[in-house]
Scaffold this motif. Structure first.
Motif, PDB file in Angstrom:
ATOM      1  N   ASP A 669      -2.804  89.499 101.811  1.00 54.09           N
ATOM      2  CA  ASP A 669      -3.493  88.263 101.458  1.00 54.09           C
ATOM      3  C   ASP A 669      -3.050  87.181 102.447  1.00 54.09           C
ATOM      4  O   ASP A 669      -1.864  86.914 102.601  1.00 54.09           O
ATOM      5  N   GLN A 671      -3.668  83.217 103.586  1.00 50.28           N
ATOM      6  CA  GLN A 671      -4.258  81.948 103.169  1.00 50.28           C
ATOM      7  C   GLN A 671      -3.724  80.816 104.045  1.00 50.28           C
ATOM      8  O   GLN A 671      -2.650  80.931 104.625  1.00 50.28           O
ATOM      9  N   SER A 751      -0.042  81.296 105.139  1.00 54.18           N
ATOM     10  CA  SER A 751       0.878  82.037 104.277  1.00 54.18           C
ATOM     11  C   SER A 751       0.319  83.436 104.100  1.00 54.18           C
ATOM     12  O   SER A 751      -0.904  83.614 104.032  1.00 54.18           O
ATOM     13  N   VAL A 753       1.050  87.448 102.244  1.00 56.96           N
ATOM     14  CA  VAL A 753       1.860  88.299 101.367  1.00 56.96           C
ATOM     15  C   VAL A 753       1.137  89.621 101.174  1.00 56.96           C
ATOM     16  O   VAL A 753      -0.094  89.678 101.120  1.00 56.96           O
ATOM     17  N   ASP A 757       0.208  96.672  96.407  1.00 57.90           N
ATOM     18  CA  ASP A 757       0.461  97.268  95.099  1.00 57.90           C
ATOM     19  C   ASP A 757      -0.297  96.586  93.966  1.00 57.90           C
ATOM     20  O   ASP A 757      -0.337  97.093  92.852  1.00 57.90           O
ATOM     21  N   GLN A 758      -0.838  95.436  94.270  1.00 58.06           N
ATOM     22  CA  GLN A 758      -1.502  94.674  93.213  1.00 58.06           C
ATOM     23  C   GLN A 758      -2.817  95.328  92.777  1.00 58.06           C
ATOM     24  O   GLN A 758      -3.208  95.242  91.629  1.00 58.06           O
ATOM     25  N   PHE A 759      -3.443  95.992  93.723  1.00 55.75           N
ATOM     26  CA  PHE A 759      -4.791  96.487  93.440  1.00 55.75           C
ATOM     27  C   PHE A 759      -4.896  98.001  93.506  1.00 55.75           C
ATOM     28  O   PHE A 759      -4.335  98.642  94.402  1.00 55.75           O
ATOM     29  N   GLY A 829      -7.152  95.444  89.194  1.00 54.12           N
ATOM     30  CA  GLY A 829      -5.706  95.359  89.016  1.00 54.12           C
ATOM     31  C   GLY A 829      -5.117  96.750  88.856  1.00 54.12           C
ATOM     32  O   GLY A 829      -5.699  97.622  88.193  1.00 54.12           O
ATOM     33  N   ALA A 830      -3.940  96.965  89.455  1.00 56.34           N
ATOM     34  CA  ALA A 830      -3.396  98.316  89.506  1.00 56.34           C
ATOM     35  C   ALA A 830      -3.158  98.893  88.120  1.00 56.34           C
ATOM     36  O   ALA A 830      -3.232 100.111  87.930  1.00 56.34           O
ATOM     37  N   ARG A 831      -2.919  98.046  87.156  1.00 56.47           N
ATOM     38  CA  ARG A 831      -2.658  98.573  85.812  1.00 56.47           C
ATOM     39  C   ARG A 831      -3.879  99.305  85.262  1.00 56.47           C
ATOM     40  O   ARG A 831      -3.761 100.131  84.362  1.00 56.47           O
TER      41      ARG A 831
ATOM     42  N   TRP B  39       3.169  85.080  93.117  1.00 58.73           N
ATOM     43  CA  TRP B  39       3.807  84.728  94.388  1.00 58.73           C
ATOM     44  C   TRP B  39       3.399  83.307  94.726  1.00 58.73           C
ATOM     45  O   TRP B  39       2.216  82.944  94.627  1.00 58.73           O
ATOM     46  N   SER B  41       3.769  80.170  97.538  1.00 55.09           N
ATOM     47  CA  SER B  41       4.156  79.859  98.913  1.00 55.09           C
ATOM     48  C   SER B  41       3.923  78.372  99.185  1.00 55.09           C
ATOM     49  O   SER B  41       3.035  77.749  98.604  1.00 55.09           O
ATOM     50  N   ARG B 103       0.400  77.685  97.423  1.00 51.84           N
ATOM     51  CA  ARG B 103      -0.538  78.818  97.418  1.00 51.84           C
ATOM     52  C   ARG B 103       0.008  79.851  96.461  1.00 51.84           C
ATOM     53  O   ARG B 103       1.209  80.163  96.480  1.00 51.84           O
ATOM     54  N   VAL B 104      -0.860  80.367  95.650  1.00 51.35           N
ATOM     55  CA  VAL B 104      -0.413  81.325  94.653  1.00 51.35           C
ATOM     56  C   VAL B 104      -1.245  82.595  94.741  1.00 51.35           C
ATOM     57  O   VAL B 104      -2.445  82.554  95.039  1.00 51.35           O
ATOM     58  N   VAL B 105      -0.609  83.681  94.537  1.00 50.38           N
ATOM     59  CA  VAL B 105      -1.287  84.978  94.503  1.00 50.38           C
ATOM     60  C   VAL B 105      -0.731  85.752  93.318  1.00 50.38           C
ATOM     61  O   VAL B 105       0.487  85.880  93.164  1.00 50.38           O
ATOM     62  N   ASP B 106      -1.636  86.254  92.507  1.00 44.59           N
ATOM     63  CA  ASP B 106      -1.218  87.031  91.348  1.00 44.59           C
ATOM     64  C   ASP B 106      -0.628  88.361  91.817  1.00 44.59           C
ATOM     65  O   ASP B 106      -1.259  89.100  92.564  1.00 44.59           O
ATOM     66  N   GLN B 107       0.556  88.641  91.377  1.00 46.08           N
ATOM     67  CA  GLN B 107       1.213  89.904  91.721  1.00 46.08           C
ATOM     68  C   GLN B 107       1.641  90.635  90.456  1.00 46.08           C
ATOM     69  O   GLN B 107       2.501  91.518  90.510  1.00 46.08           O
ATOM     70  N   SER B 108       1.031  90.274  89.356  1.00 41.68           N
ATOM     71  CA  SER B 108       1.472  90.840  88.076  1.00 41.68           C
ATOM     72  C   SER B 108       1.253  92.347  87.997  1.00 41.68           C
ATOM     73  O   SER B 108       1.938  93.036  87.247  1.00 41.68           O
ATOM     74  N   ASP B 109       0.249  92.822  88.743  1.00 41.51           N
ATOM     75  CA  ASP B 109       0.026  94.266  88.771  1.00 41.51           C
ATOM     76  C   ASP B 109       0.832  94.939  89.879  1.00 41.51           C
ATOM     77  O   ASP B 109       1.041  96.147  89.851  1.00 41.51           O
ATOM     78  N   GLY B 110       1.223  94.158  90.857  1.00 46.63           N
ATOM     79  CA  GLY B 110       1.891  94.749  92.021  1.00 46.63           C
ATOM     80  C   GLY B 110       3.388  94.864  91.866  1.00 46.63           C
ATOM     81  O   GLY B 110       4.022  95.709  92.485  1.00 46.63           O
ATOM     82  N   GLN B 170       8.126  97.118  93.466  1.00 41.31           N
ATOM     83  CA  GLN B 170       6.696  97.371  93.585  1.00 41.31           C
ATOM     84  C   GLN B 170       6.229  98.505  92.671  1.00 41.31           C
ATOM     85  O   GLN B 170       6.928  99.505  92.482  1.00 41.31           O
TER      86      GLN B 170
END
Lengths: 1005, 192
Positions: A669, A671, A751, A753, A757-759, A829-831, B39, B41, B103-110, B170
């Motif tokens: 990602d 941004q 930025s 990251v 693993d998120q997806f 989402g990976a879940r 996450w 930043s 800046r935010v990125v959802d990492q709840s699944d990662g 991870q």
């Protein structure tokens, strides 16, 4: 003595006589006590012959009582647990221990290969360099196997090691190496100051020489004082005591390697417990208190079983209550040897004589300690006798008269060497010290390492205690601790007096046999002389020519006497001669310990795709892709090979629809206000012009202009991108982006990251892929870009955007294709990955959807002409891959300048093209080299190689991609694909790399 | 959407139905199932603004390097590298003020989280990770990015008195991670 243990003293020693332990050596059963080593138990049982020497198969006995032992190497354990070349002197006795001698056939007592000794005049140093030169074909097939069989040490079982090993890291303020008087005192001072201390000692009982000598410290028996200090250290809570732990190496930044023998002293290792543990100890300061080791004297027959170091004889008597002989003669050139005679007499043993090389005046003060034992001054042992054990010792007395005395033990002391090895591991050199006639640490010891006690040439106990105290204080002050006031306990403080002798030259006409320097490698004084005659002047050359100082003991007892002999030959001093380089490990470390848990399945971490369990349920065969386990193919009943499965998966996908979990592809990602600019500088093509909701294939170069990786860039928002990478390059590309930002363009506001693993991401490919997706993507959520309309008009090739699936689960959809078919990649989402895969399969059931693995994926990408790692091999440019047009002329990017170097734009470069066999029933193999028709298959005629090959079920014949000179200009030309490894030579036609749908109509459909 | 026949079910990376929870003498691990991980930043030059936004929204500003800040309602902001943070425990959507400031990125699944605790936890960890977790060096409130058996992880010390750490790692390496932790736990503190 007792009847059961003919060589065991009835009292004394640091052994637990209440716990009798049974063990076997070469099939014979013996008993020892808790607290014994294998060597002490053998001594107590009167066993003298314990092994055969490396080259001449000479009978050998126990020489030392410590880790420097060169002779008593045995195999411990049985079956897969057989551990060869183990020093009996360091093996802690346990119930049921099984030990065997090695390097003998058929038995230790009767070794047929002892015949080698008869031929010793022909087998001197360097004989094999001169003897086994021709014919060359014999080197590996005849000479090496024969030599290996004839000479050697123990052998491995050849079976997988069943035991567990582990690694660990310890951090401390002060590492103390060695738990003798200096080490214990240093640890005590540091512990009382509140510092975090690690105290490591190779023995299973802390104390070092304190356990071996009849002396007092602070009015207590020395061993008792040591035990008391250890008790206090344990109670402080800030000291980690690592017993059975050898610090074997010094590395960067105050890091020390250590091996802990966690369970080597148990017959059965508890479940889950490691046999050995490899420690990485990170210490702010370290004190080396590794002590000293006694050295032998070279004289005729000095390798005979029963000839031992005087300190070892003393150790066996004092610590283990075991007598090395019924009648012992002491041969020494320093005061220390006399202690052996004193202690043996005190134990009630017979001392046949004390032979000192020094004059009567020099030893006058020592005489009273040996009572009535005969003393011979200016005496030199010239030979020994006894077939498999010592029977008599012959020496020249002060008058030059030869005297022979009966004895079954000869205790020899040639003086002491500080154990300086660790001080040299950072390329330091020890320096010669005339006072002790030994090498002491130089001024270039590893940073943060201080040296105390005998390791620093201080041989009195009091001196060691003083130096341990002082150096601990110095280290503590460096670290900001206030050193407590710790008194130095009273202890012996005898001066160390030595008149060194290295080699007793044989008197003329009174040849006493060979004088051995290196017992482990069968190197004699004469061998060193031969090396000198051959012109080897450097000590390093002498080592390699004679093999002195090699193998498991690394010449711990041999090196200094050999250097002295060499110095005499060259007319230089020992100081000028110098030492060989000391390298880690100090003592042998099993490869298994270095591996720790990282062996077998635990060799490396593994990563699973979100739908892994589902694939496993389908019986998928998995393959490693980077750290990922990915399905390679999904076998079905009736399929006989991977080809059957892969062909079916390709055909089904191209005919209808297939699905593959592609979550392992790297996803980053990106941004920021400058995100577009940043990506323009990274990629060869322009990303700033990409519209929101669109995807573009991208190519990035290394600094040197070669292709680094490819992938897609999706613009999710004006300042928001998602970069994809190949699976194996994901980490590398992430690091590259970070590097470029932090080092090259920190001014850019960007930025990034990893969201790999998120997806969970699925490629759904084939003409019916849209129909499958239409069943899964929610409709009617217009206004936020989630219309759910997947028509070509609403969601064309290279479109991307947010959707919801299966009733509201947020997802992203990308219309991209790796297979060349109408295809999408759906990301959730990976879940939900497992569930998503099941839903896709269910939705696709009416279209006979198939899951496809990496094999089918590979076939389809070759059919389509997409390069992967085989083509992005670090040597190809964008132009080589037919992607020159992707390098924008309007902007700069990483690697662009270097990609225009002369060599990089050479028209003779190999470029990527397709290949198909002229005879369609021929197979193609990756790795085959292209050779012109009629030309010899030699390197000079090599025009390139096949990078990828497969059978194309879509075309019905094999196809390949490959790099060949001027390939683009040679479509239709025939060359040979020669695979010398597999013995194939196939005529192939050069063609376009795009075998399927070259116009891309399917993927745009 | 109403007639959508396919339903997606969330699944643990460990493959178990219930959140993972295992214990050994003086050591236990527990999966922090459902923990939200974001996450965060910093925009160029926007550190103060972001810290203030966090202070206002979460009750805790950005922490120093190698530290974490405890906010309100279980929100925690952990340093995760140069100008990067992990925000865990947010119950709701990311506040707009935070998105505007950083800046935010959802990492709840990662990223998954486990909590380890007990007197043996440091001994277990020293077999898995090279960093110094001693209370004097890594006290409560500390955070560090560190590889654990070659796997990327973020370790935070929640309580140095009883050896309680939260470890983020991870998702894809969850089972590999667990195998190593189990092995180290068995080796350090056998169940008998």
């Amino acid at each position: 003595m007792s009847a059961r243990f003919p060589h065991r003293l009835v009292k004394g020693g640091l052994i637990d006589r209440s716990e009798t332990l049974s063990f076997s050596f070469d099939g014979a059963r013996y008993q020892g006590f808790r607290g014994d080593t294998l060597a002490s138990a053998l001594v107590a049982n009167g066993v003298k012959l314990v092994g055969r020497s490396f080259k001449y198969h000479r009978p050998r006995g126990i020489l030392t009582a410590g880790s420097e032992e060169p002779n008593a190497l045995v195999e411990i354990g049985q079956g897969a647990r057989r551990d060869p070349n183990t020093r009996a002197t360091t093996v802690e006795l346990y119930e049921g221990l099984v030990a065997k001698s090695q390097n003998r056939f058929p038995s230790l007592a009767f070794d047929l290969q002892a015949v080698n000794d008869l031929f010793s005049p022909f087998l001197g140093a360097g004989f094999y360099y001169k003897t086994f030169m021709w014919p060359a074909a014999f080197w590996e097939k005849v000479y090496e196997p024969v030599i290996r069989r004839a000479a050697g040490l123990g052998s491995l079982s050849g079976k997988a090691d069943p035991d567990a090993y582990e690694k660990a890291t310890a951090h401390c303020d002060l590492l103390v190496i060695g738990a003798g008087p200096a080490g214990l005192q240093a640890a005590l001072v540091a512990a009382r100051a509140g510092a975090r201390v690690v105290l490591a000692d190779e023995d299973f009982r802390a104390g070092g020489r304190l356990n071996c000598e009849r002396m007092e410290v602070a009015t207590l028996p020395a061993a008792e004082w040591a035990a008391k200090v250890v008790d206090e250290l344990r109670e402080t809570g800030n000291v980690r005591i690592l017993s059975r732990t050898t610090v074997f190496g010094v590395y960067d930044g105050g890091t020390y390697g250590a091996l802990e023998h966690v369970n080597d002293h148990h017959a059965v290792i508890p479940d889950h417990a490691p046999r050995q543990r490899l420690w990485r100890i990170v210490a702010k300061r370290a004190i080396l208190a590794s002590g000293g080791s006694e050295r032998p004297i070279a004289f005729g027959g000095n390798d005979r079983p029963g000839v031992m170091l005087a300190s070892a004889v003393r150790t066996y008597a004092n610590r283990f209550a075991a007598l090395a002989g019924q009648s012992t003669i002491v041969f020494t050139c320093n005061d220390n040897g006399w202690l052996t005679a004193r202690d043996l007499i005190a134990a009630g043993a017979e001392v046949g004589a004390v032979l000192d090389t020094r004059g009567a005046d020099e030893v006058a003060h020592l005489r009273e300690m040996v009572g009535d034992a005969p003393v011979f001054t200016r005496a030199r042992v010239t030979s020994t006798s006894g077939r498999k054990g010592l029977k008599a010792v012959t020496f020249l007395n002060a008058n030059g008269k030869q005297v022979t005395l009966s004895a079954d033990c000869l205790a020899v002391s040639g003086g002491w060497n500080p154990v300086v090895n660790l001080t040299c591991h950072r390329r330091g050199s020890p320096v010669w010290n005339d006072r002790i006639a030994g090498f002491v640490p130089g001024s270039d010891t590893p940073k943060g390492l201080l040296v105390a006690g005998a390791a620093n040439g201080i041989f009195s106990t009091h001196g060691a205690l003083v130096q341990g105290t002082e150096l601990a204080g110095e280290a503590l002050a460096d670290l900001g601790f206030k050193a407590p006031s710790v008194g130095v306990p009273d202890a012996e403080d005898a001066p160390y007096a030595i008149s060194p002798i290295w080699h007793v030259a044989e008197p003329k006409g009174k040849g006493g046999g060979r004088a051995w320097l290196d017992f482990q490698n069968d190197v004699t004084v004469k061998d060193v002389e031969i090396a000198h005659q051959e012109g080897f002047r450097s000590v390093e050359h002498m080592k390699r020519y004679t093999t002195l100082g090699m193998a498991t003991d690394q010449g711990k007892t041999a090196n200094v006497p050999a250097l002295a002999v060499m110095a005499k030959l060259t007319g230089r001093s020992i100081a000028e001669t110098g030492t060989t380089i000391f390298r880690p490990p100090y003592t042998p470390v099993a490869i298994a310990a270095f591996a720790g848990r990282n062996a077998g399945k635990g060799f490396a971490p593994y990563r699973l795709t979100p739908s892994h369990d589902w694939s496993k349920e389908q019986g998928a065969v998995f393959v490693e892709a980077g750290l990922w386990l990915r399905p390679q193919w999904y076998p079905r009943a009736g399929e006989h090979s991977w080809r059957d499965s892969a062909d079916r998966e390709v055909i089904s996908t191209r005919r209808s629809v297939g699905v593959s979990d592609v979550s392992s592809l790297g996803k980053i990602d990106v941004q920021g206000d400058d995100a577009a600019e940043f990506l323009d500088r990274i990629y060869t093509n322009t990303m700033s012009t990409l519209a929101v909701g669109r995807v573009r294939y991208g190519l990035m170069l290394r600094e040197d202009g070669h292709v680094m990786d490819d992938g897609t860039v999706a613009r999710l928002g004006e300042k928001h991108f998602l970069v994809t990478t190949t699976t194996v390059n994901a980490g590398h590309v992430m690091a590259h982006l970070d590097y470029c930002h932090q080092v090259h363009w920190p001014e850019l506001d960007v930025s990034m990251v990893s969201v790999t693993d998120q997806f969970a991401q699925f490629a759904i490919a084939g003409p019916n892929s849209r129909k499958v997706l239409e069943k899964l993507v929610d409709k009617g959520t217009k206004g936020d870009g989630r219309s759910g309309d997947l028509s070509n008009e609403a969601f064309p090739f290279m479109a991307c955007g947010p959707v919801t699936v299966c009733g509201g689960v947020p997802a992203r959809l990308y219309r991209i294709s790796f297979s060349g078919e109408l295809a999408y990649e759906l990301s959730v989402g990976a879940r939900y990955g497992d569930s998503m895969m099941r839903a896709i399969m269910e939705a696709g059931r009416e279209f006979d959807i198939v899951p496809y693995g990496l094999e089918a994926l590979n076939v389809m990408r070759i059919e389509k002409g997409h390069p992967v790692g085989s083509e992005l091999n670090g040597q190809t440019s964008a132009a080589d891959l037919g992607l020159a047009r992707m390098v924008s002329a309007k902007k700069d990017c990483i690697g662009k300048a270097m990609a225009n170097r002369t060599g990089m734009i050479d028209p003779e470069r190999q470029v990527l093209v397709g290949f198909k066999p002229v005879a369609h029933d021929e197979e193609l193999t990756a790795g085959a080299h292209f050779i012109g028709i009629g030309r010899e298959a030699v390197t000079a005629n090599d025009e390139g190689h096949m990078t990828s090959a497969c059978y194309s079920p879509s075309l019905g014949y094999a196809i390949g991609l490959g790099l060949i000179r001027r390939g683009n200009e040679r479509h239709g030309e025939k060359v040979r694909a020669v695979d010398l490894v597999r013995g194939r030579d196939v005529e192939v036609e050069i063609c376009s790399p795009h075998f399927i749908d070259p116009q891309g109509e399917r993927l745009r459909g | 959407m109403a007639d959508q026949p396919y339903k997606l079910v969330s699944r643990s990376a460990f493959g178990a139905g219930e959140p993972l929870a295992e214990s050994w003498p003086e050591f236990s691990i527990a999966e922090l199932a459902g923990l939200s991980v974001w996450w965060l930043s910093v925009r160029a030059g926007g550190e103060d603004a972001l810290s203030k936004a966090c202070e206002k929204q979460f009750g805790a500003g950005l922490p120093q390097a190698r530290r974490y800040a405890e906010g309100e309602k279980g929100v925690r902001i952990a340093w995760a590298g140069e100008r990067q943070y992990f925000v865990t425990g947010m119950q709701d959507a990311v506040p707009g003020a935070i998105e505007r400031a950083g800046r935010v990125v959802d990492q709840s699944d990662g990223w998954l989280a486990i909590r380890i605790t007990g007197g043996k936890s440091r001994e277990v960890m020293e077999k898995l990770c090279g960093i110094d977790l001693h209370a004097s060096v890594f006290p409560g409130g500390s955070a560090a990015r560190a590889p654990v058996e070659g796997m990327i992880a973020l370790i935070v010390c929640e309580d140095d008195t009883n050896g309680t750490f939260m470890i983020l790692f991870q998702r894809s390496s969850a089972r590999s991670f667990l195998e190593h932790v189990r092995h180290a736990a068995h080796s350090t503190s056998p169940r008998g």
